[in-house]
Design a protein around this motif. Structure first.
Motif, mmCIF file in Angstrom:
data_model
loop_
_atom_site.group_PDB
_atom_site.id
_atom_site.type_symbol
_atom_site.label_atom_id
_atom_site.label_comp_id
_atom_site.label_asym_id
_atom_site.label_seq_id
_atom_site.Cartn_x
_atom_site.Cartn_y
_atom_site.Cartn_z
ATOM 1 N N ALA A 1 0.828 -1.208 0.000
ATOM 2 C CA ALA A 1 0.000 0.000 0.000
ATOM 3 C C ALA A 1 0.866 1.263 0.000
ATOM 4 N N CYS B 1 -3.905 8.943 1.420
ATOM 5 C CA CYS B 1 -4.550 8.583 0.157
ATOM 6 C C CYS B 1 -5.855 9.346 -0.040
ATOM 7 N N HIS C 1 -6.395 4.684 -5.136
ATOM 8 C CA HIS C 1 -7.520 3.766 -4.958
ATOM 9 C C HIS C 1 -7.031 2.340 -4.708
ATOM 10 N N ARG C 2 -6.007 1.923 -5.441
ATOM 11 C CA ARG C 2 -5.466 0.575 -5.252
ATOM 12 C C ARG C 2 -4.843 0.426 -3.868
ATOM 13 N N GLN D 1 -3.968 5.670 4.922
ATOM 14 C CA GLN D 1 -5.346 5.940 4.497
ATOM 15 C C GLN D 1 -5.609 7.439 4.451
ATOM 16 N N TYR E 1 -14.280 12.314 0.473
ATOM 17 C CA TYR E 1 -12.911 11.947 0.850
ATOM 18 C C TYR E 1 -12.414 12.799 2.018
ATOM 19 N N LEU F 1 -5.755 2.013 -1.163
ATOM 20 C CA LEU F 1 -6.857 1.935 -0.194
ATOM 21 C C LEU F 1 -7.527 0.567 -0.235
ATOM 22 N N LEU F 2 -7.592 -0.019 -1.419
ATOM 23 C CA LEU F 2 -8.192 -1.342 -1.548
ATOM 24 C C LEU F 2 -7.346 -2.381 -0.810
ATOM 25 N N VAL F 3 -6.027 -2.266 -0.912
ATOM 26 C CA VAL F 3 -5.131 -3.172 -0.194
ATOM 27 C C VAL F 3 -5.319 -3.013 1.315
ATOM 28 N N ARG G 1 -7.868 -1.947 2.901
ATOM 29 C CA ARG G 1 -9.221 -2.295 3.361
ATOM 30 C C ARG G 1 -9.242 -3.668 4.039
ATOM 31 N N GLY G 2 -8.447 -4.580 3.526
ATOM 32 C CA GLY G 2 -8.408 -5.914 4.091
ATOM 33 C C GLY G 2 -7.754 -5.985 5.461
#
Length: 232
Positions: free
Chosen positions: A39, A105, A63-64, A102, A127, A66-68, A70-71
């Motif tokens: 991230a 981002c 965005h990528r 986070q 955001y 934040l997606l990482v 998220r888990g």
């Protein structure tokens, strides 16, 4: 539109603050470490694209990242008993890096959107509010939330955000400019409300006067008739 953070240097506090302490217990935190490093790497590449004015690529990398993350975020992915394996808990340092990344981002995504020709102020506000839920005094997010709400037509909310920014950045010309715009808009709205109410009262008064003129005076009719009869 952008004032704070418009110097080509996107937020990067997370990578600097706690990255040296990522390792923790190698047996329990190997996967979180890999995900956090991925991230941070994505965010760093996003920052590079932002500096190059490649806004689309920057947005994609944020965005990528934040997606990482998220888990790993326990507030988002709280495991439901019986559904999938529980992830190992993060160390204090890893939790801090997660949150800081986070924040960076989301802040940088808002900054990217404000650089676009057609700004999606709803997303900018979304955001910015995500950052403010973790860091209520984040000046950049307060400023962007103020700009977004002002452009969306909520001058009162914009004023509240911008007043907070002005306390921290009293000499920032852009902050004062947007605060003045919000105050002027509120003043115009107040004048319109006054004019509307005056018009309503004026119309009501005219209607009442017209009704009194049209209404027959029964008592008066009797007096006049009596007077006429006496004259005969």
């Amino acid at each position: 539109m952008e004032a704070l953070g418009a110097d080509g240097n996107p937020d990067a506090q997370g990578a600097v603050a706690t990255e040296p302490s990522l390792a923790g217990d190698s047996k329990t935190s190997a996967k979180p470490v890999c995900l956090l490093e991925e991230a941070v790497h994505l965010k760093t590449k996003g920052n590079a694209f932002y500096k190059e004015k490649n806004i689309r690529s920057a947005i994609g990398h944020y965005h990528r990242a934040l997606l990482v993350l998220r888990g790993l975020d326990s507030t988002v992915m709280a495991p439901v008993k019986g559904f999938g394996p529980e992830k190992p808990p993060l160390t204090v340092e890893q939790e801090a890096l997660l949150r800081n990344t986070q924040v960076d981002c989301f802040n940088n995504l808002a900054a990217c959107l404000l650089q676009k020709q057609k700004v999606d102020y709803t997303r900018v506000l979304e955001y910015s509010l995500r950052v403010l839920q973790w860091q209520p005094g984040n000046v950049k997010s307060l400023y962007r939330a103020g700009v977004a709400t002002l452009e969306m037509g909520d001058a009162q909310a914009a004023k509240q955000y911008l007043i907070q920014v002005c306390r921290e950045q009293p000499n920032d010309a852009n902050v004062r400019k947007h605060l003045q715009r919000a105050e002027e808009k509120l003043s115009q709205e107040l004048q319109r409300e006054k004019a509307m109410y005056q018009g309503m009262f004026s119309s009501s008064s005219k209607d009442c006067t017209a009704e009194r003129v049209k209404a027959p005076n029964r008592a008066g009719d009797g007096v006049l008739d009596g007077t006429a009869q006496c004259a005969k």
